[in-house]
Design a protein around this motif. Structure first.
Motif, PDB file in Angstrom:
ATOM      1  N   PHE A 156      64.970  52.223 -37.320  1.00  0.00           N
ATOM      2  CA  PHE A 156      65.314  53.487 -37.406  1.00  0.00           C
ATOM      3  C   PHE A 156      65.206  54.284 -36.110  1.00  0.00           C
ATOM      4  CE2 PHE A 156      64.791  58.122 -38.169  1.00  0.00           C
ATOM      5  CZ  PHE A 156      65.928  58.295 -38.783  1.00  0.00           C
ATOM      6  N   GLY A 157      63.796  54.040 -35.530  1.00  0.00           N
ATOM      7  CA  GLY A 157      63.552  54.772 -34.343  1.00  0.00           C
ATOM      8  C   GLY A 157      64.144  54.358 -33.219  1.00  0.00           C
ATOM      9  N   ALA A 158      64.592  52.962 -33.125  1.00  0.00           N
ATOM     10  CA  ALA A 158      65.133  52.414 -31.989  1.00  0.00           C
ATOM     11  C   ALA A 158      66.576  52.819 -31.884  1.00  0.00           C
ATOM     12  CB  ALA A 158      65.224  51.049 -32.144  1.00  0.00           C
ATOM     13  N   GLN A 159      67.042  53.475 -32.693  1.00  0.00           N
ATOM     14  CA  GLN A 159      68.496  54.200 -32.720  1.00  0.00           C
ATOM     15  C   GLN A 159      68.781  54.999 -31.574  1.00  0.00           C
ATOM     16  OE1 GLN A 159      70.974  52.581 -34.567  1.00  0.00           O
ATOM     17  NE2 GLN A 159      69.246  51.530 -35.120  1.00  0.00           N
ATOM     18  N   SER A 160      67.603  55.621 -31.026  1.00  0.00           N
ATOM     19  CA  SER A 160      67.620  56.678 -29.865  1.00  0.00           C
ATOM     20  C   SER A 160      67.576  55.642 -28.473  1.00  0.00           C
ATOM     21  CB  SER A 160      66.287  57.436 -29.584  1.00  0.00           C
ATOM     22  OG  SER A 160      66.171  58.185 -30.859  1.00  0.00           O
ATOM     23  N   GLY A 161      67.505  54.195 -28.662  1.00  0.00           N
ATOM     24  CA  GLY A 161      67.705  53.452 -27.476  1.00  0.00           C
ATOM     25  C   GLY A 161      66.396  52.656 -27.240  1.00  0.00           C
ATOM     26  N   PRO A 162      65.401  53.262 -26.862  1.00  0.00           N
ATOM     27  CA  PRO A 162      64.099  52.548 -26.269  1.00  0.00           C
ATOM     28  C   PRO A 162      63.467  51.824 -27.665  1.00  0.00           C
ATOM     29  CG  PRO A 162      64.045  54.789 -25.606  1.00  0.00           C
ATOM     30  CD  PRO A 162      65.306  54.576 -26.552  1.00  0.00           C
ATOM     31  N   PRO A 163      62.755  50.468 -27.346  1.00  0.00           N
ATOM     32  CA  PRO A 163      62.297  49.985 -28.303  1.00  0.00           C
ATOM     33  C   PRO A 163      61.087  50.613 -28.638  1.00  0.00           C
ATOM     34  CG  PRO A 163      61.862  48.892 -26.154  1.00  0.00           C
ATOM     35  CD  PRO A 163      62.822  50.008 -25.966  1.00  0.00           C
ATOM     36  N   MET A 164      60.446  50.336 -29.611  1.00  0.00           N
ATOM     37  CA  MET A 164      59.142  51.176 -30.256  1.00  0.00           C
ATOM     38  C   MET A 164      58.149  50.567 -29.632  1.00  0.00           C
ATOM     39  SD  MET A 164      60.291  53.650 -32.230  1.00  0.00           S
ATOM     40  CE  MET A 164      61.602  53.826 -30.929  1.00  0.00           C
ATOM     41  N   SER A 165      58.099  49.700 -28.719  1.00  0.00           N
ATOM     42  CA  SER A 165      56.830  49.356 -27.871  1.00  0.00           C
ATOM     43  C   SER A 165      56.675  50.117 -26.649  1.00  0.00           C
ATOM     44  CB  SER A 165      57.019  47.815 -27.329  1.00  0.00           C
ATOM     45  OG  SER A 165      58.328  47.852 -26.648  1.00  0.00           O
ATOM     46  N   GLU A 166      57.763  51.241 -26.330  1.00  0.00           N
ATOM     47  CA  GLU A 166      57.385  52.180 -25.092  1.00  0.00           C
ATOM     48  C   GLU A 166      56.557  53.298 -25.343  1.00  0.00           C
ATOM     49  OE1 GLU A 166      60.884  53.336 -23.010  1.00  0.00           O
ATOM     50  OE2 GLU A 166      61.651  51.415 -22.556  1.00  0.00           O
ATOM     51  N   PRO A 167      55.887  53.621 -24.473  1.00  0.00           N
ATOM     52  CA  PRO A 167      55.290  54.793 -24.654  1.00  0.00           C
ATOM     53  C   PRO A 167      56.274  55.952 -24.856  1.00  0.00           C
ATOM     54  CG  PRO A 167      54.616  53.635 -22.761  1.00  0.00           C
ATOM     55  CD  PRO A 167      55.654  53.025 -23.095  1.00  0.00           C
ATOM     56  N   GLY A 168      55.620  56.936 -25.908  1.00  0.00           N
ATOM     57  CA  GLY A 168      56.416  58.127 -25.969  1.00  0.00           C
ATOM     58  C   GLY A 168      57.545  58.015 -27.079  1.00  0.00           C
ATOM     59  N   SER A 169      57.381  56.735 -27.810  1.00  0.00           N
ATOM     60  CA  SER A 169      58.345  56.791 -28.806  1.00  0.00           C
ATOM     61  C   SER A 169      58.090  56.709 -30.250  1.00  0.00           C
ATOM     62  CB  SER A 169      58.954  54.969 -28.608  1.00  0.00           C
ATOM     63  OG  SER A 169      58.064  54.129 -28.823  1.00  0.00           O
ATOM     64  N   ALA A 170      56.761  57.215 -30.335  1.00  0.00           N
ATOM     65  CA  ALA A 170      56.282  57.635 -31.596  1.00  0.00           C
ATOM     66  C   ALA A 170      57.160  58.595 -32.353  1.00  0.00           C
ATOM     67  CB  ALA A 170      54.932  58.207 -31.549  1.00  0.00           C
ATOM     68  N   PRO A 171      57.477  59.735 -31.650  1.00  0.00           N
ATOM     69  CA  PRO A 171      58.329  61.068 -32.528  1.00  0.00           C
ATOM     70  C   PRO A 171      59.663  60.157 -32.928  1.00  0.00           C
ATOM     71  CG  PRO A 171      57.198  61.744 -30.341  1.00  0.00           C
ATOM     72  CD  PRO A 171      56.999  60.162 -30.465  1.00  0.00           C
ATOM     73  N   MET A 172      60.220  59.232 -32.376  1.00  0.00           N
ATOM     74  CA  MET A 172      61.309  58.800 -32.586  1.00  0.00           C
ATOM     75  C   MET A 172      61.262  58.042 -34.068  1.00  0.00           C
ATOM     76  SD  MET A 172      62.710  57.291 -29.017  1.00  0.00           S
ATOM     77  CE  MET A 172      62.915  58.329 -27.644  1.00  0.00           C
ATOM     78  N   ALA A 173      60.125  57.338 -34.272  1.00  0.00           N
ATOM     79  CA  ALA A 173      59.911  56.838 -35.601  1.00  0.00           C
ATOM     80  C   ALA A 173      59.467  57.583 -36.362  1.00  0.00           C
ATOM     81  CB  ALA A 173      58.647  55.560 -35.410  1.00  0.00           C
ATOM     82  N   GLY A 174      58.815  58.890 -35.957  1.00  0.00           N
ATOM     83  CA  GLY A 174      58.204  59.833 -36.986  1.00  0.00           C
ATOM     84  C   GLY A 174      59.460  60.799 -37.552  1.00  0.00           C
ATOM     85  N   PHE A 175      60.532  60.612 -36.709  1.00  0.00           N
ATOM     86  CA  PHE A 175      61.552  61.599 -37.238  1.00  0.00           C
ATOM     87  C   PHE A 175      62.301  61.221 -38.534  1.00  0.00           C
ATOM     88  CE2 PHE A 175      66.022  63.398 -36.346  1.00  0.00           C
ATOM     89  CZ  PHE A 175      65.681  64.585 -36.091  1.00  0.00           C
TER      90      PHE A 175
END
Length: 525
Positions: free
Chosen positions: A196-215
């Motif tokens: 779900f978080g990766a729908q923004s583009g970056p993989p969830m291994s990247e720094p700063g991607s926590a809010p994308m999963a938290g959304f």
């Protein structure tokens, strides 16, 4: 009463249309110029197969439903209607445990997680939604205007920081994987939320991607919505709103140059027209906008520097659009559970990591990662009676292949593999396919101007978000050395996805600057 201001909006993507609507509503003279015959950019719907209304780009609308734009522009009055995707998410059974079903209702979701993953993860998910629901709401608040330091601080001010501001900021800046590993044990649950978080583009291994999963936590406040009639229904409502305020839309005539002349702008088009405006709002891809400035004799050294620093990335994914005679039949689930939202066809984050690593190397994924959407289950108007329609989005697929081969040589085989992934989780699905339309990264660029096949315009990495998107000097949606030119679209804050926030921010800047100029003019004696 119409004011003297004249604005030309370049492009008719949804952010550009939002800006145009706010300006026209305020009494400005507005013309929208679109190179394509189909308006709406990636938020558009066409008849790909007989009787099927098929999206060209986006399908589920998430962020715009949290912005207030729909209400402010009264888009329901112009025909826009949403159906909630509820359940909003679904992860198939792994053959041993039942599916995970993400309902809007938190209690129902936790019950599903308890059955599929255990009570500990169900309790953790409830706490996760409590913590990250508020945080995600603040992220949405930060999307509501230009990303100035003061505005960003005010957006997050008062957020619970019981362990201190440094601890809170660290949680926002960590990777999505680290966030998920902290909260949960079950890998299938973590893979679902990571996808779900990766729908923004970056993989969830990247720094700063926590809010994308938290959304994901915000989906229990208001889930993704499906516009009745297809994604393009949003653009159609915006166009109707624009015309109701005497705004104009012209399609099929591309803008070819932007040139500063006196106190205004000359806008040249492919048909040979030279139009004049006080203000230009560029809703095109940022690199396309820089090309238009180059054609209008803007400083070459500055443009070269900006273009080299803006990173589009290797590409995100591709889409297969299908006409079928039935919905996917996932074991242990009814269509009411599986077909109404986002179908996360992944059970382990290693699959995500392998696909992303392959894309960085210019290779096709060892195994495609697929997000399936079957919105004919929600809105039967988009398919003929007795038929269904699916969009299969797959990540990650590079725009340029390392072996130098042409995407045309891979498109159909890769589509077979993507359909095969659905068949893996819903046996027999492949035999239901009657027609298909394949959109590779090259096709996405060719049809909708998405450079490098990136549906987010430029990478949504930490260094190209907020007050750095697409560059620090362009993040205020103005262009240094080009007064009266404003930027909007996915290239600007808050980035890709269907939000409209950038368009509203651009319109507010235009109107604010016009008020400032009007009050600062010397009075006649």
């Amino acid at each position: 009463m119409r004011s003297a201001g004249t604005t030309i909006v370049v492009g008719s993507g949804h952010n550009a249309l939002v800006a145009a609507c706010y300006l026209a509503r305020a009494g400005q003279r507005v013309q929208v110029l679109e190179r394509d015959e189909v308006p709406g950019g990636a938020v558009s719907t066409v008849e790909r197969f007989p009787g099927h209304l098929v999206d060209r780009g986006s399908s589920a609308h998430i962020m715009i439903r949290h912005t207030g734009i729909i209400e402010e522009l009264e888009l329901e009055r112009f025909g826009l209607r949403y159906i909630d995707c509820d359940p909003w998410g679904f992860t198939p059974s792994d053959g041993v445990r039942p599916p995970i079903v993400f309902h809007r209702d938190l209690d129902l979701t936790c019950a599903s997680i308890a059955a599929a993953c255990g009570e500990r993860d169900a309790d953790a998910y409830r706490r996760f939604v409590s913590v990250w629901g508020e945080r995600s709401a603040r992220v949405m608040r930060s999307f509501g205007g230009p990303p100035t330091p003061g505005r960003l601080l005010r957006s997050f001010w008062g957020l619970d920081a019981r362990d201190g501001g440094s601890a809170l900021s660290r949680e926002f800046l960590q990777s999505g994987d680290a966030l998920l590993d902290y909260w949960f044990d079950d890998e299938r649950l973590k893979a679902s939320l990571a996808w779900f978080g990766a729908q923004s583009g970056p993989p969830m291994s990247e720094p700063g991607s926590a809010p994308m999963a938290g959304f994901a936590a915000l989906m229990h406040t208001l889930p993704p919505g499906r516009a009745v009639g297809g994604s393009g229904a949003l653009s159609a409502a915006l166009i109707a709103r624009l015309r109701s305020d005497d705004g104009e839309l012209h399609t099929g005539d591309a803008v070819t140059a932007l040139r500063r002349t006196g106190s205004g702008w000359q806008v040249s088009t492919a048909s040979g027209r030279n139009l004049h405006a006080d203000t230009v709002v560029a809703g095109s891809h940022i690199l396309a906008t820089l090309d238009l400035l180059r054609a209008g004799d803007f400083d070459t050294d500055t443009l070269d520097d900006w273009q080299r620093r803006i990173r589009v990335g290797p590409g995100i994914g591709m889409v297969v659009r299908l006409a079928t005679d039935r919905l996917p039949e996932y074991p242990g689930a009814s269509p009411a559970e599986s077909a109404r939202g986002l179908q996360f066809l992944v059970s382990d984050r290693s699959q995500l990591r392998l696909a992303h690593g392959a894309a960085l190397a210019g290779s096709l994924p060892p195994r495609p990662v697929v997000l399936a959407m079957s919105f004919s289950a929600l809105d039967p108007t988009i398919a003929p009676p007795g038929e269904h329609q699916l969009s299969l989005w797959a990540q990650w697929h590079p725009y340029e292949l390392a072996d130098g081969s042409d995407w045309a040589a891979h498109a159909e085989r890769e589509a077979d593999r993507i359909i095969g992934e659905v068949d893996r989780y819903a046996p027999g699905f492949a035999s239901s396919v009657r027609q298909r339309f394949v959109q590779t990264p090259v096709d996405l660029e060719r049809e909708m101007g998405l450079r490098g096949g990136n549906v987010m315009h430029v990478e949504m990495s930490l260094d190209q978000m907020m007050l750095w998107r697409p560059l620090p000097e362009l993040s205020g949606q103005r262009v240094p050395g080009a007064p009266g030119l404003y930027l909007t679209g996915a290239s600007t804050h808050p980035g890709g996805g269907v939000s409209g926030a950038s368009g509203r921010s651009a319109a507010r800047l235009v109107l604010g600057d016009r008020r400032t100029r009007r009050f600062s003019l010397p009075r006649r004696r």
